[in-house]
Scaffold this motif. Sequence first.
Motif, mmCIF file in Angstrom:
data_model
loop_
_atom_site.group_PDB
_atom_site.id
_atom_site.type_symbol
_atom_site.label_atom_id
_atom_site.label_comp_id
_atom_site.label_asym_id
_atom_site.label_seq_id
_atom_site.Cartn_x
_atom_site.Cartn_y
_atom_site.Cartn_z
ATOM 1 N N ALA A 44 68.397 -30.353 5.153
ATOM 2 C CA ALA A 44 67.246 -31.181 4.397
ATOM 3 C C ALA A 44 67.667 -32.569 4.363
ATOM 4 C CB ALA A 44 67.607 -30.567 3.083
ATOM 5 N N LEU A 45 66.600 -33.265 4.024
ATOM 6 C CA LEU A 45 66.818 -34.656 3.902
ATOM 7 C C LEU A 45 66.097 -35.248 2.890
ATOM 8 C CD1 LEU A 45 63.986 -36.436 5.091
ATOM 9 C CD2 LEU A 45 65.110 -35.577 7.175
ATOM 10 N N GLN A 46 66.717 -36.562 2.513
ATOM 11 C CA GLN A 46 66.335 -37.644 1.422
ATOM 12 C C GLN A 46 66.354 -39.009 1.761
ATOM 13 O OE1 GLN A 46 69.419 -36.338 -1.498
ATOM 14 N NE2 GLN A 46 67.712 -36.715 -3.035
ATOM 15 N N THR A 47 65.293 -39.794 1.543
ATOM 16 C CA THR A 47 65.278 -41.084 2.127
ATOM 17 C C THR A 47 65.112 -42.131 0.963
ATOM 18 O OG1 THR A 47 62.816 -41.167 1.899
ATOM 19 C CG2 THR A 47 63.811 -40.396 4.010
ATOM 20 N N SER A 48 65.473 -43.406 1.077
ATOM 21 C CA SER A 48 65.711 -44.123 -0.058
ATOM 22 C C SER A 48 66.262 -45.567 0.686
ATOM 23 C CB SER A 48 66.729 -43.743 -0.877
ATOM 24 O OG SER A 48 66.874 -44.664 -2.066
ATOM 25 N N ASP A 49 65.477 -46.398 0.647
ATOM 26 C CA ASP A 49 65.754 -48.074 0.886
ATOM 27 C C ASP A 49 66.458 -47.932 2.067
ATOM 28 O OD1 ASP A 49 64.384 -48.816 -1.599
ATOM 29 O OD2 ASP A 49 66.258 -48.332 -2.621
ATOM 30 N N ILE A 51 67.882 -45.935 4.092
ATOM 31 C CA ILE A 51 68.927 -44.834 4.583
ATOM 32 C C ILE A 51 68.153 -43.392 4.331
ATOM 33 C CG2 ILE A 51 70.781 -46.092 3.461
ATOM 34 C CD1 ILE A 51 70.813 -43.838 1.214
ATOM 35 N N ILE A 52 68.669 -42.591 5.356
ATOM 36 C CA ILE A 52 68.306 -41.155 5.444
ATOM 37 C C ILE A 52 69.527 -40.342 4.978
ATOM 38 C CG2 ILE A 52 67.379 -39.092 6.477
ATOM 39 C CD1 ILE A 52 65.943 -41.352 8.204
ATOM 40 N N VAL A 53 69.535 -39.267 4.003
ATOM 41 C CA VAL A 53 70.697 -38.391 3.549
ATOM 42 C C VAL A 53 70.416 -36.978 4.140
ATOM 43 C CG1 VAL A 53 72.242 -37.462 1.885
ATOM 44 C CG2 VAL A 53 71.337 -39.877 1.830
ATOM 45 N N LEU A 54 71.384 -36.587 4.925
ATOM 46 C CA LEU A 54 71.219 -35.225 5.438
ATOM 47 C C LEU A 54 72.353 -34.170 5.044
ATOM 48 C CD1 LEU A 54 70.514 -36.553 8.871
ATOM 49 C CD2 LEU A 54 68.947 -34.945 7.913
ATOM 50 N N ARG A 55 71.965 -33.087 4.285
ATOM 51 C CA ARG A 55 72.849 -32.061 4.262
ATOM 52 C C ARG A 55 72.155 -30.657 4.486
ATOM 53 N NH1 ARG A 55 72.447 -35.177 -1.085
ATOM 54 N NH2 ARG A 55 74.337 -36.289 -1.075
ATOM 55 N N PRO A 56 73.168 -29.663 4.691
ATOM 56 C CA PRO A 56 72.765 -28.322 4.964
ATOM 57 C C PRO A 56 71.779 -27.832 3.941
ATOM 58 C CG PRO A 56 74.989 -28.551 5.495
ATOM 59 C CD PRO A 56 74.786 -29.778 4.707
ATOM 60 N N HIS A 102 72.211 -45.172 8.123
ATOM 61 C CA HIS A 102 71.732 -46.291 7.558
ATOM 62 C C HIS A 102 71.138 -47.203 8.595
ATOM 63 C CE1 HIS A 102 75.410 -44.974 5.575
ATOM 64 N NE2 HIS A 102 75.001 -46.042 4.418
ATOM 65 N N SER A 103 70.023 -47.681 8.255
ATOM 66 C CA SER A 103 69.469 -48.815 9.106
ATOM 67 C C SER A 103 70.038 -49.887 9.197
ATOM 68 C CB SER A 103 67.792 -49.142 8.762
ATOM 69 O OG SER A 103 68.257 -49.787 7.507
ATOM 70 N N PHE A 104 70.103 -50.721 10.581
ATOM 71 C CA PHE A 104 70.695 -51.877 10.390
ATOM 72 C C PHE A 104 70.408 -52.941 9.351
ATOM 73 C CE2 PHE A 104 72.669 -51.772 15.376
ATOM 74 C CZ PHE A 104 73.648 -50.922 14.921
ATOM 75 N N SER A 105 69.054 -52.824 8.866
ATOM 76 C CA SER A 105 68.735 -53.818 7.870
ATOM 77 C C SER A 105 69.589 -53.277 6.718
ATOM 78 C CB SER A 105 67.357 -53.743 7.731
ATOM 79 O OG SER A 105 66.797 -52.501 7.101
ATOM 80 N N VAL A 106 69.870 -52.291 6.548
ATOM 81 C CA VAL A 106 70.813 -51.969 5.377
ATOM 82 C C VAL A 106 72.247 -52.454 5.474
ATOM 83 C CG1 VAL A 106 71.774 -50.010 4.123
ATOM 84 C CG2 VAL A 106 69.339 -49.909 4.202
#
Length: 123
Positions: A44-49, A51-56, A102-106
């Motif tokens: 599953a993933l979440q996005t914010s500003d 970044i993308i967070v991945l977890r089982p 993390h994007s390089f802009s972050v």
Amino acid sequence: MAELQSLLSDGSMQYEISRVDSSGRLSARRLLLALNWKVGDQLALQTSDGIIVLRPATRSVSRVTKQCSVVLPAAARFRSGIHGGDGVLLAAAVEHDTLVVHSFSVLDQMMSRYHPARATAAQ
């Protein structure tokens, strides 16, 4: 995503630089092995500003591929400002079963906040 701050305090983070290809795939073999994620595992993933967070997860929008990579869906890449060909910083919180892209802009934003603070402290 305030809970991400707590991931940094235990010293178990592992990092890697990767590049997202035009189809959204990114290679992360070493970190996926450290996380003990297997081929076919659903994520599953979440996005914010930026970044993308991945977890089982049991229901997912992504999974670990046979090539030990992860495919980031186009909508998640768009929301995070990540494009094909972009470099990304991967941060694996092994103890928390979490991979943060993390994007390089972050990364640029983090560096700009860190370095002025260090220069001021040295004066």
